[in-house]
Design an enzyme around this catalytic site. Sequence first.
Site, PDB file in Angstrom:
ATOM      1  N   HIS B 515     -64.115 -18.848   6.470  1.00 26.95           N
ATOM      2  CA  HIS B 515     -64.573 -19.994   7.290  1.00 26.95           C
ATOM      3  C   HIS B 515     -63.573 -21.239   7.083  1.00 26.95           C
ATOM      4  O   HIS B 515     -63.976 -22.423   6.817  1.00 26.95           O
ATOM      5  CB  HIS B 515     -66.056 -20.339   6.951  1.00 26.95           C
ATOM      6  CG  HIS B 515     -67.040 -19.266   7.197  1.00 26.95           C
ATOM      7  ND1 HIS B 515     -68.198 -19.191   6.902  1.00 26.95           N
ATOM      8  CD2 HIS B 515     -66.755 -18.003   7.602  1.00 26.95           C
ATOM      9  CE1 HIS B 515     -68.958 -18.077   6.988  1.00 26.95           C
ATOM     10  NE2 HIS B 515     -67.942 -17.234   7.306  1.00 26.95           N
TER      11      HIS B 515
HETATM   12  C1  LIG Z   1     -64.678 -10.617   5.896  1.00 27.04           C
HETATM   13  C2  LIG Z   1     -65.139 -11.682   6.838  1.00 27.04           C
HETATM   14  C3  LIG Z   1     -66.323 -11.923   7.175  1.00 27.04           C
HETATM   15  C4  LIG Z   1     -66.879 -12.830   8.257  1.00 27.04           C
HETATM   16  N1  LIG Z   1     -67.992 -12.990   8.383  1.00 27.04           N
HETATM   17  C5  LIG Z   1     -68.391 -13.820   9.469  1.00 27.04           C
HETATM   18  C6  LIG Z   1     -69.844 -14.194   9.686  1.00 27.04           C
HETATM   19  O1  LIG Z   1     -70.541 -13.403   9.117  1.00 27.04           O
HETATM   20  N2  LIG Z   1     -70.082 -15.018  10.423  1.00 27.04           N
HETATM   21  C7  LIG Z   1     -69.230 -15.772  11.137  1.00 27.04           C
HETATM   22  O2  LIG Z   1     -69.575 -16.951  11.820  1.00 27.04           O
HETATM   23  N3  LIG Z   1     -67.851 -15.534  10.941  1.00 27.04           N
HETATM   24  C8  LIG Z   1     -67.407 -14.679  10.117  1.00 27.04           C
HETATM   25  N4  LIG Z   1     -66.004 -14.488   9.773  1.00 27.04           N
HETATM   26  C9  LIG Z   1     -65.196 -15.176  10.513  1.00 27.04           C
HETATM   27  C10 LIG Z   1     -64.720 -14.770  11.833  1.00 27.04           C
HETATM   28  O3  LIG Z   1     -64.190 -13.403  11.832  1.00 27.04           O
HETATM   29  C11 LIG Z   1     -63.895 -15.581  12.655  1.00 27.04           C
HETATM   30  O4  LIG Z   1     -64.467 -16.638  13.030  1.00 27.04           O
HETATM   31  C12 LIG Z   1     -63.275 -15.149  13.949  1.00 27.04           C
HETATM   32  O5  LIG Z   1     -63.012 -13.925  14.059  1.00 27.04           O
HETATM   33  C13 LIG Z   1     -62.267 -15.865  14.603  1.00 27.04           C
HETATM   34  O6  LIG Z   1     -61.951 -15.535  15.581  1.00 27.04           O
HETATM   35  P1  LIG Z   1     -60.296 -15.790  16.234  1.00 27.04           P
HETATM   36  O7  LIG Z   1     -59.990 -15.403  17.443  1.00 27.04           O
HETATM   37  O8  LIG Z   1     -60.165 -17.322  15.967  1.00 27.04           O
HETATM   38  O9  LIG Z   1     -59.294 -15.174  15.003  1.00 27.04           O
HETATM   39  P2  LIG Z   1     -59.239 -13.481  14.856  1.00 27.04           P
HETATM   40  O10 LIG Z   1     -60.510 -13.011  15.416  1.00 27.04           O
HETATM   41  O11 LIG Z   1     -58.691 -13.284  13.516  1.00 27.04           O
HETATM   42  O12 LIG Z   1     -57.953 -13.262  15.900  1.00 27.04           O
HETATM   43  C14 LIG Z   1     -56.832 -13.866  15.614  1.00 27.04           C
HETATM   44  C15 LIG Z   1     -55.934 -12.540  16.109  1.00 27.04           C
HETATM   45  O13 LIG Z   1     -54.454 -13.344  16.010  1.00 27.04           O
HETATM   46  C16 LIG Z   1     -53.338 -12.574  15.798  1.00 27.04           C
HETATM   47  N5  LIG Z   1     -52.205 -13.254  15.396  1.00 27.04           N
HETATM   48  C17 LIG Z   1     -52.215 -14.330  14.332  1.00 27.04           C
HETATM   49  N6  LIG Z   1     -50.987 -14.894  14.307  1.00 27.04           N
HETATM   50  C18 LIG Z   1     -50.292 -14.297  15.427  1.00 27.04           C
HETATM   51  C19 LIG Z   1     -48.848 -14.391  15.601  1.00 27.04           C
HETATM   52  N7  LIG Z   1     -48.044 -15.465  15.383  1.00 27.04           N
HETATM   53  N8  LIG Z   1     -48.427 -13.616  16.879  1.00 27.04           N
HETATM   54  C20 LIG Z   1     -49.602 -12.729  17.528  1.00 27.04           C
HETATM   55  N9  LIG Z   1     -50.544 -12.456  17.074  1.00 27.04           N
HETATM   56  C21 LIG Z   1     -51.176 -13.483  16.033  1.00 27.04           C
HETATM   57  C22 LIG Z   1     -54.189 -11.730  14.433  1.00 27.04           C
HETATM   58  O14 LIG Z   1     -53.513 -10.680  13.972  1.00 27.04           O
HETATM   59  C23 LIG Z   1     -55.430 -11.417  14.883  1.00 27.04           C
HETATM   60  O15 LIG Z   1     -55.770 -10.301  15.633  1.00 27.04           O
HETATM   61  C24 LIG Z   1     -65.676 -13.453   8.845  1.00 27.04           C
HETATM   62  C25 LIG Z   1     -64.506 -13.262   8.709  1.00 27.04           C
HETATM   63  C26 LIG Z   1     -63.906 -12.210   7.584  1.00 27.04           C
HETATM   64  C27 LIG Z   1     -62.621 -12.075   7.307  1.00 27.04           C
END
Ligand SMILES: Cc1cc2nc3c(=O)[nH]c(=O)nc-3n(C[C@H](O)[C@H](O)[C@H](O)COP(=O)(O)OP(=O)(O)OC[C@H]3O[C@@H](n4cnc5c(N)ncnc54)[C@H](O)[C@@H]3O)c2cc1C
Lengths: 271, 588
Positions: B515
């Site tokens: 988080h």
């Molecule tokens: C083990 C775990 C448990 C979790 N449990 C919870 C929960 O219970 N409740 C909750 O609210 N949240 C939880 N979270 C948090 C939640 O997963 C994230 O808030 C959410 O996935 C964020 O979405 P996002 O799109 O910002 O990032 P992500 O879903 O992580 O997506 C980002 C993507 O961007 C890609 N990327 C990064 N940099 C680059 C680049 N330079 N070029 C190309 N691609 C790139 C990555 O490979 C990834 O696929 C948890 C996270 C983890 C790791």
Amino acid sequence: MRLHMPVFDRRRFLQVLGGAGAAVALSSAAGAESAPDTNAEPVPAPPAPQAGPDQMEQQTAGLPDAATTYRPTDKPSGRALVFFTAVEAAFVGAAIERFIPADDGGPGAGEAGVLCYIDRQLAGSFGAGHRMYLGGPWPDGALPSQGYQLPLTPADLYRLAIAEIHQASRQANGGKTFAELSGEQQEAMLQSLDKGELHLPSAPGKAFLDLLLANTVEGYFGDPAYGGNGDLGGWKMIGFPGARGNYADAIVLYRNKPYDELPLRLVDLQN
Amino acid sequence: MPSRLKPVDVVIVGFGWTGALMARELGDSGLKLVALERGGDRDTDPDFQPGVMHDELRYAVHHRLMQDVSRQTITFRNRRDQTVLPMRQLGSFLPGSGVGGAGVHWNGRHWRFLPSDFELRSHISNRYGAGFIPPDMSIQDWGVTYDELEPFYDRFEYLCGTSGQAGNIAGRQVPGGNPFEGPRRRGYPTPPLKSSWAMVLFEDAARRLGFHPFPQPAANLSRPYTNPEGAAMGACLYCGFCEGFGCEVRAKASPQATLLPAIRRNPNFELRTNSMVLRVNLDGNKTRATGVTYLDARGQEVEQPADLVVLCAFALNNVHLLLLSGIGKPYDPDSGQGVVGRNYAYRIVSRAGLFFDNQVFNPFMGAGALAMCIDDFNGDNFDHAKRGFIGGGTIFCGSTGGRPIQYHPVPDGTPRWGAQWKKAVTRYYNRSCQVTAHGSTMAYRGNCLDLDPTYRDFYGRPLLRMTYDHQDNDIRMSHALTEVCQQIGKAMGARQLSVELAPTPYSIVPYQTTHNVGGATMGADPKTSAVNRYLQSWDVANLFVMGASAFPQNTGSGPTGTVGALTYWAADALRNRYLKSPGPLVPI
Ligand SMILES: Cc1cc2nc3c(=O)[nH]c(=O)nc-3n(C[C@H](O)[C@H](O)[C@H](O)COP(=O)(O)OP(=O)(O)OC[C@H]3O[C@@H](n4cnc5c(N)ncnc54)[C@H](O)[C@@H]3O)c2cc1C
């Protein structure tokens, strides 16, 4: 290391992994994912216990301290080593048996194949530090909160630390190696590594001990595909059903009741 | 010279939760969309099948679904006067990599923030006086309100099929739900999950103590569900391989389970995997993004021109890309000036370990978000005047899957190894559960992100440098919550309790949560925020930044419900206003 779940014994866990040189079991096992060896174990595992709490009560009541009498063998698995030398294997085989000794409750780490597990891990990508950032510089004075800070891969760390422990043991014990010491002497040596009291010429003893202990637990409780957890002894001991994983009804049916299905392995789900 | 591709209308950087939501929301616009994802492609079948996934070593210990830190990591120190060093292994947080991002391996705790969370500085000042906020605490209002986000919270919950029990439908209290939640327009799409034995004990104990227990909202589905995108999702098997793993039956909401089928039907959408974006390119005035440069699977530099760039790379990576691309003024903690890297915040976790003589919990039966919880000590749901701190958190007892390499609780006083340890592990594996507090952390002047002067990533770029420590306010809050955990644990009948406080100083070693928030915060004032209330860069109007990087500080609940709602909210403004007349959506 824990996901969104309780960390077992967290405070101690932090001490374990927080040392400036702490190495954490990490990284890929891909290189070590060789098929499990199908050779029969030369040492038969003791009968697996049932995991229900009542039985657990009986199992654990009035047990002798088996660890002080157990004698490790240096060929516990009958499987070829692909990383350790014989000297190294003798040390690891003895140390892991101190960590998880054989007793009536369940197999020791040796019988469970933990030596084979660690050997394969170190021969593969885990040992090579895959998925670790190993670039320099490595200035002095790392804080515990900054985690592992050495240029050594896990394989490097094992090799270096075991050689120095070997030397230290011979010097202090009239030429005897760690594996040749009595159980009490071995224990004392491990404790002094844990407390950071046994100073090795260059290896971070405490970091090594933490890594060895973490890897031992992995081998004992991981899927047998990786070479450890022989006869599913680790899982049977605590009542973990392994890779099984469908409890949609059981989660209600087994409230406050032990679930006694035998564990399944990954390979059982793949076939 | 990088090869230059034909321009597209929109490039989406990262294809996790926010990237997939954005791709879907802009999908009907007729625009040519390209999503660039650094990791590989993967889907429920075959990648998340049980014969692959039910492997604790490979996924939970060796982090095979997560960011590879040999390629990209951060550097870390607690305070600015310390030597900064690289994070050499994953630990405290586990960012995802590959299609679906961390949306594949999250737990699925699906929260809405409280209405007062969005107006934190005003709310605290009004209730307790402005002097209640310590001088170095840089908390601020979000620039968006709960009521504005409510429709988008609702959409994201119905996309995910989230299971739960409403507590407040349009201002009417509903028994059994969270009495502290903001008003919602309707109940959850699926009913609560079944309770494990630990949850039954917790619910009873919490009620007896006068608290208000309710099932944690879970994007782990209690029954089969077809979402508004037409995606068919399964019911949870309580398999216990959830957080850290992908779901075999589409019962955990992920981009794959909820959105990918619909996105892939769009002929104007292209997903390029193994495409690592290095930077956003700007025009000469640095006021317009011209596209992005990335490395393809063969390591060749490719320039992808685009009219609109949306960063969806996860909070930390978004901030890194902004800094590397020279977008927005970098934050300087000495002067307090600048915005990019400002207000980085995290979570503070503590718990009580409970050990019983005669209760059997079967900890291996579980789901990532399966828990009973209370919100009595979250946000401003309790009077802070006498407490002398700001913030709070959720307290819960759940069953997420007791996989034994990482889960084998033993009471205090047990040796680290040997016969006694083995005996204790055997005895307590099935006779323990935990009551956990997920606390908020506020934003502070000294907790921030910038570029590291020394260490570089695999691609030759400076690493992101994190300076972070838990601060006194948050530690005291966490201790107060931990006392409640113990109180409930005793009422549950535990024979022995152990207390596990958050590591202080904060440590990047043990897993806590993923988080990570802030660093490119949203707000009403360009001097204290990097993006406006629609997540549009103040400096580069054709650049939008999705994700928890926009949070001005953290709250006491999981981020992703709000991350999803904010993405829908921003996409709505993009579609209905920006595309009709590209330019700043909020005048500067
Ligand atoms: C083990 C775990 C448990 C979790 N449990 C919870 C929960 O219970 N409740 C909750 O609210 N949240 C939880 N979270 C948090 C939640 O997963 C994230 O808030 C959410 O996935 C964020 O979405 P996002 O799109 O910002 O990032 P992500 O879903 O992580 O997506 C980002 C993507 O961007 C890609 N990327 C990064 N940099 C680059 C680049 N330079 N070029 C190309 N691609 C790139 C990555 O490979 C990834 O696929 C948890 C996270 C983890 C790791």
